[in-house]
Scaffold this active site. Structure first.
Site, PDB file in Angstrom:
ATOM      1  CG  HIS A 131      -2.320  -9.165   5.981  1.00  0.00           C
ATOM      2  ND1 HIS A 131      -3.450  -9.948   5.985  1.00  0.00           N
ATOM      3  CD2 HIS A 131      -2.754  -7.889   6.214  1.00  0.00           C
ATOM      4  CE1 HIS A 131      -4.517  -9.204   6.206  1.00  0.00           C
ATOM      5  NE2 HIS A 131      -4.122  -7.948   6.350  1.00  0.00           N
ATOM      6  CD  GLN A 238     -11.536  -4.036   6.231  1.00  0.00           C
ATOM      7  OE1 GLN A 238     -11.781  -5.149   6.658  1.00  0.00           O
ATOM      8  NE2 GLN A 238     -10.294  -3.608   6.033  1.00  0.00           N
TER       9      GLN A 238
END
Length: 400
Positions: A131, A238
């Site tokens: 990830h 974000q």
């Protein structure tokens, strides 16, 4: 046709006597009375009533089991966890107890499930190498995918405990500042890049003392069990806010957890070594002589009923024991009800990615209003059994 006995489970039921996860439920006739229960098949065993049915086995812990949340039980410590687990296994497995225990079961589809514990603090990590590498390549295509510290320590951030919600709670699309790369100034409005993060959470039971780090060998003494976590993420909010500090409003609006907390002892057969390390680790993180710290959990991600990914938790670079050791090594103390999550779980293959950011290479589409996301998982158990972790679901509602 007589009603099936609650003790007679279908073959291969992932919620059999090897599992016995804990939750909190209420019934239609007493909606305000929250009770501790254990899932067994498609029923819930009312643990608050068990001391009356089996006083010799479990009566000393009656007060813990009468609480409206798991927190008093979590704080009681591992010896008590093991005693109660043994008593519950006997209650559902020993034919001698059937007459006393049978009336204590409630059909799962006739109860309401609640947040199983009061969350003290919430910490989220970033522990999947796959990830982190994928995200690095998307956000920093001209730089190294991983920051230089990533393989030396478990990176994490403190989240917002007050917005941890139980499965089934709708998720309202958050609003905030956004700024696309081609825009001169930021704008304000609903997130246009709402995402999921398939994660695994660990629930702290026994607290620790301020200034006393919790070593790798003390992991089982402090962590009660495991749940599923969806750490909803507004990628556009974000991206604009997290430089130079970490995640904030793009994460803090909602974190969903499953209704069932699976005890660590139920996952012994699923323990597995983590991936090989690329660098020698500092002593407080060195688990080379410890029990296997990885867990073989098979996660499934579904959006509107369609499976989009199957991330393998066994591929996580940093283990939960290392995460716990790192977040206390500076002297920070644990509190009963602390929740720390793994970070997005992703594997090496295209169908093993744990968020839409990765699945779409950052291009979208992301979640639309009305979409429902469900995470489910299971782990291998003894004698070929499966250990189910239940599900965590949430439907996206429009911004308000």
């Amino acid at each position: 046709m007589p009603e099936q006995s609650p003790f007679d489970l279908a073959e291969g039921d992932p919620f059999g006597p090897h599992n016995l996860p804990y939750g909190v439920f209420s019934t239609a006739d007493a909606p305000g009375r929250h009770r501790i229960g254990v899932r067994y098949g498609d029923r819930v065993l009312d643990l608050s009533a068990l001391p009356s049915a089996l006083p010799a086995a479990i009566h000393p812990h009656a007060e813990l089991l009468a609480a409206p949340t798991l927190n008093p039980l979590l704080a009681a410590g591992r010896p008590v966890w093991q005693q109660i687990r043994a008593a519950v296994r006997s209650a559902v497995s020993d034919p001698a107890h059937r007459d006393e225990v049978a009336p204590l079961f409630h059909p799962l589809d006739e109860v309401t499930l609640h947040l199983p514990f009061e969350v003290a603090d919430y910490v989220d990590f970033y522990s999947s190498e796959h990830h982190a590498t994928n995200v690095g390549r998307i956000f920093r295509p001209n730089d190294a995918a991983l920051p230089p510290n990533w393989k030396h320590l478990p990176i994490g951030y403190h989240g917002r405990a007050g917005t941890v919600v139980p499965t089934g709670t709708p998720v309202v699309r958050p609003q905030g500042q956004r700024k696309a790369p081609d825009e001169e100034l930021p704008s304000f409005g609903p997130s246009l890049r709402l995402d999921i993060e398939a994660e695994v959470g660990f629930v702290v039971g026994t607290p620790s003392t301020l200034h006393e780090p919790v070593g790798l060998g003390s992991f089982r003494d402090h962590v009660f069990g495991v749940c599923l976590v969806n750490d909803w993420s507004a990628r556009d909010i974000q991206a604009w806010e997290y430089v130079p500090l970490g995640p904030f409003l793009g994460k803090s609006f909602a974190t969903s957890v499953s209704a069932w907390i699976t005890p660590l002892d139920a996952l012994d057969e699923a323990r597995t070594p983590p991936p090989a390390r690329d660098f020698p680790l500092l002593p407080y993180l060195d688990d080379s002589a410890a029990e296997p710290g990885g867990i073989d959990l098979r996660i499934e991600v579904r959006i509107n009923g369609e499976t989009v990914s199957r991330p393998p938790f066994s591929a996580m670079y940093w283990t939960a024991a290392q995460q716990l050791a790192h977040m206390t090594v500076n002297g920070a103390s644990l509190r009963t009800g602390d929740l720390f999550a793994s970070g997005t779980v992703s594997g090496p293959d295209p169908d093993q990615l744990g968020c839409l950011l990765e699945l779409t290479h950052g291009k979208g589409p992301y979640l639309q209003d009305g979409d429902e996301v469900t995470l489910a998982a299971w782990a291998p158990g003894p004698d070929g059994a499966r250990i189910g972790l239940g599900e965590v679901s949430g439907r996206v509602l429009p911004a308000v």
